[in-house]
Design a protein around this motif. Structure first.
Motif, PDB file in Angstrom:
ATOM      1  N   THR A 249       0.841  -1.187   0.000  1.00  0.00           N
ATOM      2  CA  THR A 249       0.000   0.000   0.000  1.00  0.00           C
ATOM      3  C   THR A 249       0.880   1.242   0.000  1.00  0.00           C
ATOM      4  OG1 THR A 249      -0.074   0.148   2.410  1.00  0.00           O
ATOM      5  CG2 THR A 249      -1.742  -1.240   1.334  1.00  0.00           C
ATOM      6  N   GLU A 250       0.293   2.389  -0.295  1.00  0.00           N
ATOM      7  CA  GLU A 250       1.049   3.640  -0.251  1.00  0.00           C
ATOM      8  C   GLU A 250       1.651   3.852   1.131  1.00  0.00           C
ATOM      9  OE1 GLU A 250       0.409   8.476  -0.821  1.00  0.00           O
ATOM     10  OE2 GLU A 250      -1.074   7.062  -1.622  1.00  0.00           O
ATOM     11  N   GLU A 251       0.886   3.537   2.152  1.00  0.00           N
ATOM     12  CA  GLU A 251       1.376   3.705   3.523  1.00  0.00           C
ATOM     13  C   GLU A 251       2.579   2.808   3.785  1.00  0.00           C
ATOM     14  OE1 GLU A 251      -0.249   3.358   8.140  1.00  0.00           O
ATOM     15  OE2 GLU A 251      -1.536   2.785   6.452  1.00  0.00           O
ATOM     16  N   GLN A 252       2.506   1.563   3.333  1.00  0.00           N
ATOM     17  CA  GLN A 252       3.613   0.633   3.530  1.00  0.00           C
ATOM     18  C   GLN A 252       4.865   1.080   2.778  1.00  0.00           C
ATOM     19  OE1 GLN A 252       1.609  -2.877   2.149  1.00  0.00           O
ATOM     20  NE2 GLN A 252       1.073  -3.566   4.226  1.00  0.00           N
ATOM     21  N   ALA A 264      19.302   6.215  -1.210  1.00  0.00           N
ATOM     22  CA  ALA A 264      18.644   5.793  -2.446  1.00  0.00           C
ATOM     23  C   ALA A 264      17.339   5.066  -2.154  1.00  0.00           C
ATOM     24  CB  ALA A 264      19.576   4.902  -3.262  1.00  0.00           C
ATOM     25  N   PHE A 265      17.333   4.217  -1.128  1.00  0.00           N
ATOM     26  CA  PHE A 265      16.108   3.517  -0.768  1.00  0.00           C
ATOM     27  C   PHE A 265      15.071   4.477  -0.192  1.00  0.00           C
ATOM     28  CE2 PHE A 265      16.212  -1.277  -0.681  1.00  0.00           C
ATOM     29  CZ  PHE A 265      17.170  -1.370  -1.680  1.00  0.00           C
ATOM     30  N   SER A 266      15.531   5.549   0.428  1.00  0.00           N
ATOM     31  CA  SER A 266      14.593   6.558   0.924  1.00  0.00           C
ATOM     32  C   SER A 266      13.885   7.262  -0.218  1.00  0.00           C
ATOM     33  CB  SER A 266      15.332   7.588   1.789  1.00  0.00           C
ATOM     34  OG  SER A 266      15.846   6.980   2.959  1.00  0.00           O
ATOM     35  N   ALA A 267      14.553   7.340  -1.382  1.00  0.00           N
ATOM     36  CA  ALA A 267      13.974   8.022  -2.541  1.00  0.00           C
ATOM     37  C   ALA A 267      13.175   7.095  -3.442  1.00  0.00           C
ATOM     38  CB  ALA A 267      15.088   8.686  -3.355  1.00  0.00           C
ATOM     39  N   ILE A 268      13.485   5.794  -3.422  1.00  0.00           N
ATOM     40  CA  ILE A 268      12.874   4.908  -4.413  1.00  0.00           C
ATOM     41  C   ILE A 268      11.380   4.690  -4.150  1.00  0.00           C
ATOM     42  CG2 ILE A 268      13.382   2.711  -3.246  1.00  0.00           C
ATOM     43  CD1 ILE A 268      13.495   3.519  -7.045  1.00  0.00           C
ATOM     44  N   GLY A 269      10.956   4.691  -2.888  1.00  0.00           N
ATOM     45  CA  GLY A 269       9.526   4.548  -2.599  1.00  0.00           C
ATOM     46  C   GLY A 269       8.708   5.684  -3.185  1.00  0.00           C
ATOM     47  N   PRO A 270       9.050   6.943  -2.871  1.00  0.00           N
ATOM     48  CA  PRO A 270       8.326   8.067  -3.488  1.00  0.00           C
ATOM     49  C   PRO A 270       8.394   8.048  -5.016  1.00  0.00           C
ATOM     50  CG  PRO A 270       9.546   8.820  -1.585  1.00  0.00           C
ATOM     51  CD  PRO A 270       9.956   7.389  -1.808  1.00  0.00           C
ATOM     52  N   TRP A 271       9.545   7.637  -5.578  1.00  0.00           N
ATOM     53  CA  TRP A 271       9.654   7.583  -7.045  1.00  0.00           C
ATOM     54  C   TRP A 271       8.669   6.572  -7.621  1.00  0.00           C
ATOM     55  CZ3 TRP A 271      10.799   3.992 -10.823  1.00  0.00           C
ATOM     56  CH2 TRP A 271      11.065   4.509 -12.096  1.00  0.00           C
ATOM     57  N   VAL A 272       8.588   5.394  -7.009  1.00  0.00           N
ATOM     58  CA  VAL A 272       7.660   4.364  -7.484  1.00  0.00           C
ATOM     59  C   VAL A 272       6.214   4.862  -7.401  1.00  0.00           C
ATOM     60  CG1 VAL A 272       6.653   2.113  -6.883  1.00  0.00           C
ATOM     61  CG2 VAL A 272       9.131   2.375  -7.051  1.00  0.00           C
ATOM     62  N   LEU A 273       5.876   5.526  -6.326  1.00  0.00           N
ATOM     63  CA  LEU A 273       4.501   6.017  -6.165  1.00  0.00           C
ATOM     64  C   LEU A 273       4.166   7.095  -7.190  1.00  0.00           C
ATOM     65  CD1 LEU A 273       4.267   6.190  -2.269  1.00  0.00           C
ATOM     66  CD2 LEU A 273       3.111   4.553  -3.772  1.00  0.00           C
ATOM     67  N   ALA A 333      -1.771  -7.114  11.977  1.00  0.00           N
ATOM     68  CA  ALA A 333      -0.379  -6.662  11.946  1.00  0.00           C
ATOM     69  C   ALA A 333       0.020  -6.312  10.532  1.00  0.00           C
ATOM     70  CB  ALA A 333       0.555  -7.734  12.480  1.00  0.00           C
ATOM     71  N   THR A 334       0.738  -5.215  10.376  1.00  0.00           N
ATOM     72  CA  THR A 334       1.236  -4.819   9.059  1.00  0.00           C
ATOM     73  C   THR A 334       2.396  -5.724   8.659  1.00  0.00           C
ATOM     74  OG1 THR A 334       0.633  -2.545   9.485  1.00  0.00           O
ATOM     75  CG2 THR A 334       2.215  -2.934   7.721  1.00  0.00           C
ATOM     76  N   PRO A 335       2.421  -6.277   7.456  1.00  0.00           N
ATOM     77  CA  PRO A 335       3.510  -7.167   7.063  1.00  0.00           C
ATOM     78  C   PRO A 335       4.816  -6.400   6.985  1.00  0.00           C
ATOM     79  CG  PRO A 335       2.161  -6.622   5.163  1.00  0.00           C
ATOM     80  CD  PRO A 335       1.448  -6.093   6.363  1.00  0.00           C
TER      81      PRO A 335
END
Length: 335
Positions: A249-252, A264-273, A333-335
Motif C-alpha cells: 500500500t502507499e502507507e507501507q 537511495a532507498f529513501s527516494a525509491i519509494g516516493p519515485w515508485v509512487l 499486523a502490518t507485514p
C-alpha cells in the motif's frame, strides 16, 4: 578519451553540467566505472547500465529522456524498426557532444579494444539512429565473453538519424541541438537518485542506485543475477523490498522509505509512487513479470491470544494490558 580530443573547444550541453570531471577536465559520463581516485573511460559497467535501463536515463548525462528520442550508434544499413545493442542509449545533444570529444567516435582509425574484436578499427562512417522508445532491457549471454551475461537494450520506432565521417560535419546539427535543449523534468525523488548515481565516490559502479533499481522491479528480470557484477546483490533483501514496492500500500511503501538508512532507498519509494502507471517500458515489463511471482500483500493474520502471543502477554496494540482482555480476537499486523 585522450588529450588529443578537442574537449575544450566543444560547448558542454546544459544537461551535462552536473557531471563530475576527471583530472583532465573531461565530464565523467554515466555509464563508466569511476572512483575518487580513478575514472576508467574504457570500462562500461553492467551495474550502471541496469540503473540506466530501469530509470530510462541517458548513458552520457545520466538524466531522464522524458519525451526525447533515444539515440544509438548502429552498424546496420536501411530502415530500422527495431535495434538491439549492448550499449545504453543517449540524448541527441549528448551523442553529438560525444562524437566531437570521444576518440572512438572522433577518429575513424580508432581501434576496437576488446579481445573479441582485437585489431579491428572503427567504421569510416558513423551512423546514429534516434528511436522513440527503449522497449526492453534484456540480460543475455555475451557473444564476446563466454559464460558472461550482459544487458542488451532493445530500441523501437526509428524516427530520425544522422551520419558523419568527420566530427567537423556535425557543427550545424550540434548548434541546433544546443539551441533546442530544454530542462528535463526531474522530481525531488528522482533528483536524489540522479545525484547519487553520477557522483564519483559510489564504490565505482553506482551500487546504491543499482540496489534501488533492483528494488523498483529490476530484480524480477529473468537471469538478472547472472549479469556481470550483479551476483553480489543476490539474496533475500532485494526481492523482499521489490515485492513491497510492487504490491504494498502507499502507507507501507512510504514507511519502507522513511525507515531506510540508505538515501537511495529513501527516494525509491516516493519515485515508485509518483511514477505508478507510467513506468519506463523496460521496468514495466519486469514489474508485470513480478506480478505473477509475488503474492498479494495485505494485513497478516491477526496477532493476539492463542495466535502469536500468549494470552497473558502484553497486547500487541501497545496498551500494556493483557492480550486476552484488550483484544481477545487479535489485532491486525502490518507485514
Amino acid at each position: 578519451m585522450n588529450k588529443q580530443a578537442p574537449q575544450n573547444s566543444v560547448r558542454l550541453p546544459e544537461r551535462m553540467r552536473h557531471l563530475a570531471v576527471d583530472s583532465r577536465g573531461y565530464p565523467v559520463i554515466a555509464t563508466i566505472n569511476r572512483s575518487p581516485e580513478k575514472v576508467d573511460f574504457g570500462s562500461i559497467s553492467e551495474r550502471r547500465k541496469l540503473a540506466l535501463g530501469t530509470f530510462d536515463w541517458c548513458a552520457v548525462c545520466g538524466m531522464p529522456f522524458a519525451d526525447e528520442l533515444r539515440w544509438q550508434m548502429v552498424f546496420e544499413e536501411g530502415a530500422l524498426p527495431a535495434a538491439l545493442s549492448g550499449e545504453a542509449p543517449v540524448h541527441e545533444v549528448c551523442a553529438l557532444y560525444a562524437a566531437q570529444v570521444c576518440p572512438f567516435l572522433f577518429s575513424p582509425r580508432s581501434r576496437l579494444s576488446d579481445e573479441g574484436r582485437k585489431g579491428e578499427v572503427r567504421e569510416s562512417v558513423v551512423r546514429f539512429v534516434g528511436f522513440e522508445s527503449t522497449s526492453a532491457v534484456i540480460p543475455h549471454a555475451s557473444e564476446l565473453q563466454p559464460g558472461i551475461h550482459t544487458l542488451a537494450f532493445e530500441q523501437r520506432g526509428h524516427a530520425d538519424e544522422f551520419s558523419y565521417s568527420s566530427p567537423d560535419e556535425l557543427g550545424e546539427r550540434f548548434a541546433d541541438a544546443l539551441a533546442r535543449e530544454k530542462p528535463l523534468p526531474v522530481s525531488d525523488a528522482e533528483a536524489v537518485l540522479v545525484r547519487l548515481f553520477n557522483r564519483l565516490d559510489d564504490e565505482g559502479e553506482g551500487d546504491v542506485v543499482t540496489g534501488a533499481a533492483l528494488a523498483a522491479g529490476a530484480v524480477f528480470a529473468k537471469d538478472i543475477f547472472k549479469v556481470q557484477g550483479l551476483g553480489a546483490f543476490q539474496g533475500k533483501s532485494y526481492p523482499t523490498a521489490a515485492a513491497l514496492l510492487l504490491k504494498g500500500t502507499e502507507e507501507q511503501i512510504l514507511k519502507f522509505s522513511h525507515d531506510s538508512q540508505d538515501e537511495a532507498f529513501s527516494a525509491i519509494g516516493p519515485w515508485v509512487l509518483e511514477r505508478a502507471g507510467r513506468f519506463p517500458l523496460a521496468l514495466q515489463r519486469w514489474r508485470t513479470r513480478g506480478n505473477s511471482m509475488v503474492k498479494n500483500l495485505g494485513p497478516s493474520s491477526p496477532q493476539g491470544p492463542g495466535r502469536s502471543v500468549a494470552k497473558n502477554a502484553p497486547c500487541p496494540c501497545g496498551s500494556k494490558r493483557k492480550a486476552r482482555r484488550c483484544h481477545p480476537a487479535g489485532v491486525q499486523a502490518t507485514p
